[in-house]
Design a protein around this motif. Structure first.
Motif, PDB file in Angstrom:
ATOM      1  N   PRO A   1       0.830  -1.210   0.000  1.00 58.87           N
ATOM      2  CA  PRO A   1       0.000   0.000   0.000  1.00 58.87           C
ATOM      3  C   PRO A   1       0.863   1.258   0.000  1.00 58.87           C
ATOM      4  O   PRO A   1       2.073   1.191   0.240  1.00 58.87           O
ATOM      5  N   PRO A   2       0.269   2.429  -0.258  1.00 61.34           N
ATOM      6  CA  PRO A   2       1.014   3.691  -0.137  1.00 61.34           C
ATOM      7  C   PRO A   2       1.660   3.808   1.238  1.00 61.34           C
ATOM      8  O   PRO A   2       1.130   3.287   2.226  1.00 61.34           O
ATOM      9  N   PRO A   3       2.807   4.490   1.338  1.00 61.89           N
ATOM     10  CA  PRO A   3       3.574   4.498   2.594  1.00 61.89           C
ATOM     11  C   PRO A   3       2.854   5.134   3.768  1.00 61.89           C
ATOM     12  O   PRO A   3       3.223   4.886   4.916  1.00 61.89           O
ATOM     13  N   ASP A   4       1.851   5.951   3.538  1.00 68.69           N
ATOM     14  CA  ASP A   4       1.154   6.622   4.632  1.00 68.69           C
ATOM     15  C   ASP A   4      -0.142   5.919   5.036  1.00 68.69           C
ATOM     16  O   ASP A   4      -0.903   6.440   5.846  1.00 68.69           O
ATOM     17  N   LEU A   5      -0.379   4.720   4.479  1.00 68.67           N
ATOM     18  CA  LEU A   5      -1.641   4.022   4.747  1.00 68.67           C
ATOM     19  C   LEU A   5      -1.387   2.602   5.236  1.00 68.67           C
ATOM     20  O   LEU A   5      -0.385   1.969   4.884  1.00 68.67           O
ATOM     21  N   ILE A   6      -2.334   2.099   6.026  1.00 64.84           N
ATOM     22  CA  ILE A   6      -2.394   0.697   6.426  1.00 64.84           C
ATOM     23  C   ILE A   6      -3.641   0.114   5.790  1.00 64.84           C
ATOM     24  O   ILE A   6      -4.745   0.639   5.978  1.00 64.84           O
ATOM     25  N   VAL A   7      -3.491  -0.972   5.031  1.00 62.00           N
ATOM     26  CA  VAL A   7      -4.612  -1.569   4.307  1.00 62.00           C
ATOM     27  C   VAL A   7      -4.731  -3.028   4.731  1.00 62.00           C
ATOM     28  O   VAL A   7      -3.763  -3.785   4.643  1.00 62.00           O
TER      29      VAL A   7
ATOM     30  N   ARG B   1      -6.602   4.166  -1.471  1.00 60.08           N
ATOM     31  CA  ARG B   1      -6.634   5.597  -1.192  1.00 60.08           C
ATOM     32  C   ARG B   1      -7.362   5.826   0.134  1.00 60.08           C
ATOM     33  O   ARG B   1      -8.261   5.082   0.501  1.00 60.08           O
ATOM     34  N   ALA B   2      -6.966   6.888   0.838  1.00 58.53           N
ATOM     35  CA  ALA B   2      -7.618   7.220   2.104  1.00 58.53           C
ATOM     36  C   ALA B   2      -9.094   7.521   1.867  1.00 58.53           C
ATOM     37  O   ALA B   2      -9.476   8.115   0.854  1.00 58.53           O
ATOM     38  N   GLY B   3      -9.934   7.083   2.794  1.00 58.24           N
ATOM     39  CA  GLY B   3     -11.356   7.362   2.703  1.00 58.24           C
ATOM     40  C   GLY B   3     -12.146   6.372   1.878  1.00 58.24           C
ATOM     41  O   GLY B   3     -13.347   6.552   1.685  1.00 58.24           O
ATOM     42  N   THR B   4     -11.493   5.313   1.368  1.00 57.13           N
ATOM     43  CA  THR B   4     -12.206   4.293   0.597  1.00 57.13           C
ATOM     44  C   THR B   4     -12.177   2.968   1.360  1.00 57.13           C
ATOM     45  O   THR B   4     -11.286   2.731   2.180  1.00 57.13           O
TER      46      THR B   4
ATOM     47  N   ASP C   1     -10.120  -2.418   4.745  1.00 54.29           N
ATOM     48  CA  ASP C   1     -10.078  -1.371   5.773  1.00 54.29           C
ATOM     49  C   ASP C   1      -8.821  -0.542   5.551  1.00 54.29           C
ATOM     50  O   ASP C   1      -7.707  -1.087   5.514  1.00 54.29           O
ATOM     51  N   VAL C   2      -8.993   0.764   5.418  1.00 54.26           N
ATOM     52  CA  VAL C   2      -7.878   1.673   5.142  1.00 54.26           C
ATOM     53  C   VAL C   2      -7.766   2.661   6.303  1.00 54.26           C
ATOM     54  O   VAL C   2      -8.736   3.333   6.652  1.00 54.26           O
ATOM     55  N   GLU C   3      -6.573   2.729   6.915  1.00 51.41           N
ATOM     56  CA  GLU C   3      -6.338   3.633   8.028  1.00 51.41           C
ATOM     57  C   GLU C   3      -5.042   4.403   7.795  1.00 51.41           C
ATOM     58  O   GLU C   3      -4.114   3.892   7.156  1.00 51.41           O
ATOM     59  N   PRO C   4      -4.951   5.626   8.332  1.00 55.88           N
ATOM     60  CA  PRO C   4      -3.681   6.354   8.242  1.00 55.88           C
ATOM     61  C   PRO C   4      -2.622   5.687   9.112  1.00 55.88           C
ATOM     62  O   PRO C   4      -2.919   5.146  10.175  1.00 55.88           O
ATOM     63  N   LYS C   5      -1.384   5.723   8.665  1.00 56.06           N
ATOM     64  CA  LYS C   5      -0.274   5.146   9.421  1.00 56.06           C
ATOM     65  C   LYS C   5       0.295   6.222  10.350  1.00 56.06           C
ATOM     66  O   LYS C   5       0.719   7.280   9.905  1.00 56.06           O
ATOM     67  N   LEU C   6       0.309   5.933  11.659  1.00 63.08           N
ATOM     68  CA  LEU C   6       0.773   6.889  12.666  1.00 63.08           C
ATOM     69  C   LEU C   6       2.079   6.411  13.284  1.00 63.08           C
ATOM     70  O   LEU C   6       2.451   5.246  13.176  1.00 63.08           O
ATOM     71  N   ARG C   7       2.770   7.366  13.980  1.00 65.90           N
ATOM     72  CA  ARG C   7       4.044   7.055  14.639  1.00 65.90           C
ATOM     73  C   ARG C   7       4.014   7.513  16.091  1.00 65.90           C
ATOM     74  O   ARG C   7       3.415   8.528  16.424  1.00 65.90           O
ATOM     75  N   LYS C   8       4.689   6.744  16.947  1.00 65.29           N
ATOM     76  CA  LYS C   8       4.852   7.120  18.353  1.00 65.29           C
ATOM     77  C   LYS C   8       6.300   6.874  18.756  1.00 65.29           C
ATOM     78  O   LYS C   8       6.820   5.773  18.598  1.00 65.29           O
ATOM     79  N   ARG C   9       6.963   7.922  19.284  1.00 62.22           N
ATOM     80  CA  ARG C   9       8.360   7.823  19.707  1.00 62.22           C
ATOM     81  C   ARG C   9       8.416   7.312  21.141  1.00 62.22           C
ATOM     82  O   ARG C   9       7.741   7.833  22.035  1.00 62.22           O
TER      83      ARG C   9
END
Length: 283
Positions: free
Chosen positions: A52-58, A94-97, A126-134
């Motif tokens: 998937p695109p690098p900013d998404l989790i599919v 794509r986000a939102g689909t 299921d498409v979600e944005p990919k988040l980061r936590k330090r």
């Protein structure tokens, strides 16, 4: 009329009939050798290709899609109920689909003469944005240092990592831990870092970046300890006719830390001087 032309015209009708009969026999043999075709409905498992695109989790939902399969009857009859795969391309997400176009179908084996008639054009995802936590890295020890030794403060490079995943998964991560096996010696090695929840259980479907950290631990001599009785030290005398009848010390024992050779000759730990000179009542 020349001889070749005369020979060609002789028995022309018989020769034409013979040719037509030969074609008919060839066609019949070809048709009889080709197995009959048949069609059958299947529920195809959805499989993914590409990333998937690098900013998404599919995530592909485990919902099969209907498809009609046509082909030679022996081949179609040999397909198990779960033998067809519907293919989706994760790179098109794509986000939102929540749907991906089915780009093709696969049979259970290569080289099968199958055709597919899709009943549904899309598969659900299921498409979600990919988040980061330090998060800072903690050390977990699989074993202990040898008796009489301890580890100096560790050095961890890098000291923190990024945990990448969906919001729901990141909310579960309580700490990141590198488990060290000392094997009774100093340590300098790359160790994998694990994301754990508050119960110490590994959190799946998250990525730790970087995956490992360089851990350096050095063994040093541990200070010795000894528990000794506290001995009160009294200075002076009470006013006559009073005398000191009893002394209570709290705590009555203390733990002394130091080098072994310094602790061995000790039998007690004296207090600072307690002045009792001239007293006429309890202190």
């Amino acid at each position: 009329m020349t001889w070749p032309l005369r020979a060609l015209r002789e028995n022309f009708l018989l020769k034409t009939l013979a040719l037509a009969l030969s074609v008919m026999i060839w066609a019949y043999v070809g048709i009889s050798e080709k197995p009959p075709t048949t069609s059958r409905e299947f529920m195809a498992e959805v499989v993914a290709i590409n990333t998937p695109p690098p900013d998404l989790i599919v995530r592909v939902r485990p919902e099969p899609v209907p498809v009609e399969v046509t082909g030679p009857k022996p081949e179609v009859d040999s397909i198990p109920a779960n033998g067809i795969r519907a293919v989706v391309d994760l790179s098109t997400a794509r986000a939102g689909t929540n749907q991906l176009r089915i780009v093709g179908y696969r049979g259970p084996r290569e080289g099968m003469s199958l055709s597919f008639r899709e009943r549904r054009m899309y598969a659900y995802v299921d498409v979600e944005p990919k988040l980061r936590k330090r998060m800072r890295i903690e050390l977990g020890f699989v074993d202990r240092p040898p008796f009489g030794q301890q580890f100096a403060p560790p050095r961890i490079t890098p000291s923190a990592v990024d945990v990448v995943g969906s919001k729901a998964r990141l909310d579960r991560v309580a700490r990141v831990v590198a488990y060290v096996s000392t094997q009774a010696g100093s340590v300098r090695e790359e160790i994998e870092v694990h994301a754990l929840d508050k119960s110490g259980v590994l959190v799946e479907d998250v990525e730790v970046v970087p995956r490992a950290a360089l851990v350096e631990l050095t063994l040093v001599d541990a200070p010795a300890t000894r528990t000794l009785v506290v001995s009160p030290s009294l200075r002076g005398r009470p006013q006559a006719p009073y005398v000191v009848s009893d002394v209570l010390v709290d705590p009555s024992q203390v733990t002394v830390i130091g080098k072994s050779e310094d602790l061995v000759p000790l039998t007690n730990v004296p207090t600072a001087d307690v002045p009792v000179d001239g007293i006429r009542a309890d202190l």
